[in-house]
Design a protein around this motif. Structure first.
Motif, PDB file in Angstrom:
ATOM      1  N   THR A 158      15.568  28.272 -51.042  1.00 26.83           N
ATOM      2  CA  THR A 158      14.556  29.199 -52.124  1.00 26.83           C
ATOM      3  C   THR A 158      13.873  28.378 -52.772  1.00 26.83           C
ATOM      4  N   LEU A 179      13.260  24.815 -49.824  1.00 27.53           N
ATOM      5  CA  LEU A 179      12.043  25.206 -49.767  1.00 27.53           C
ATOM      6  C   LEU A 179      10.817  24.600 -49.128  1.00 27.53           C
ATOM      7  N   GLU A 191      14.531  35.388 -55.944  1.00 24.41           N
ATOM      8  CA  GLU A 191      14.120  34.103 -55.697  1.00 24.41           C
ATOM      9  C   GLU A 191      13.913  34.164 -53.890  1.00 24.41           C
ATOM     10  N   LEU A 192      14.827  34.807 -53.191  1.00 29.42           N
ATOM     11  CA  LEU A 192      14.493  34.701 -51.783  1.00 29.42           C
ATOM     12  C   LEU A 192      13.435  35.346 -51.503  1.00 29.42           C
ATOM     13  N   ALA A 246      10.299  33.204 -51.964  1.00 36.44           N
ATOM     14  CA  ALA A 246      10.507  31.985 -51.182  1.00 36.44           C
ATOM     15  C   ALA A 246       9.886  32.369 -49.735  1.00 36.44           C
ATOM     16  N   GLY A 265      19.622  32.194 -49.603  1.00 39.21           N
ATOM     17  CA  GLY A 265      19.837  31.997 -51.057  1.00 39.21           C
ATOM     18  C   GLY A 265      20.402  33.090 -51.699  1.00 39.21           C
ATOM     19  N   GLY A 313      14.276  35.777 -44.598  1.00 39.47           N
ATOM     20  CA  GLY A 313      15.260  35.459 -45.608  1.00 39.47           C
ATOM     21  C   GLY A 313      16.592  36.289 -45.241  1.00 39.47           C
TER      22      GLY A 313
END
Length: 242
Positions: A15, A20, A42-43, A46, A37, A56
């Motif tokens: 992430t 990343l 945050e996932l 990303a 992640g 993800g």
């Protein structure tokens, strides 16, 4: 045609930072990438940043049930060509102030998490697949108050030697990618004096960038490294070499 055209890759800790940057580069080179992640927000960010050919999966590599769920989802692709066991973290604590929580946290994520990330992937690995583990210059270079972390990365380095032999009949390559201090959000959270001390020992006089580490990961993931296995590739501005 990209260097990873049609390949399926799994990147844990994908992430931010090195994970990343590597996911972005792998997708650019033609792979479909699964990233993990711990934090859903945050996932999601990303995945949006990468844009396409990415899935993800929220989870913690130290939690074996989360890894099982990850590979249930990856299995829908039918195989894995590249596993980049990148999830991990560092934390400073000097001798005399080490706590059980500090020790267990580092070893659970960096060692246990890496081991089971790979072990649970083995049934899905293509013959000729590439396993990449994130090591660290800290495994070879003593740094005050950072040596429990360094010990976790030394353990990771030992995994690769054994896996190179165990998986050779399937043509599966295993290598360690060991960055030096790198400009990532995690490093930015460390004490400024500790970072300054580490940078002062780097011959190139600066920290690396996630993109520089990602290019080394691409080398180990692709056929460019078809005769490379069992190594530790330092991408550290020379820090571990002097």
């Amino acid at each position: 045609m990209g260097k990873l055209q049609g390949k399926v890759a799994v990147i844990t800790g994908g992430t931010t930072g090195i994970g990343l940057a590597t996911a972005q580069l792998f997708v650019k080179e033609g792979a479909h990438v699964f990233i993990t992640g711990r934090r859903q927000k945050e996932l999601d960010e990303a995945v949006k940043t990468i844009g396409h050919n990415v899935t993800g999966v929220q989870g913690d590599v130290a939690n074996l049930a989360d890894l099982d769920r990850l590979y249930e989802i990856v299995a829908k692709k039918g195989r894995i060509d590249i596993i980049f066991a990148n999830a991990g973290y560092g934390e400073f604590a000097a001798l005399g102030s080490i706590t059980e929580e500090h020790f267990d946290g580092l070893f659970n994520t960096n060692v246990k998490g890496t081991l089971f990330t790979v072990q649970k992937a083995v049934p899905l690995l293509n013959d000729g697949a590439s396993i990449i583990l994130t090591g660290s210059v800290a495994s070879a270079k003593g740094t005050p108050a950072f040596w429990v972390y360094g010990a976790t990365k030394a353990a990771v380095r030992n995994f690769v030697g054994s896996w190179t032999v165990e998986l050779k009949d399937r043509g599966i390559r295993s290598n360690v990618l060991s960055p030096g201090p790198t400009e990532t959000p995690a490093v930015d959270q460390q004490p400024a004096d500790a970072i300054a001390q580490m940078v002062s020992t780097i011959p190139m006089g600066r920290m690396g960038t996630p993109e520089e580490i990602a290019k080394a990961a691409l080398f180990l993931a692709s056929d460019d490294s078809s005769f490379v296995t069992g190594i530790e590739l330092f991408v550290d501005g020379g820090r571990a070499q002097i």
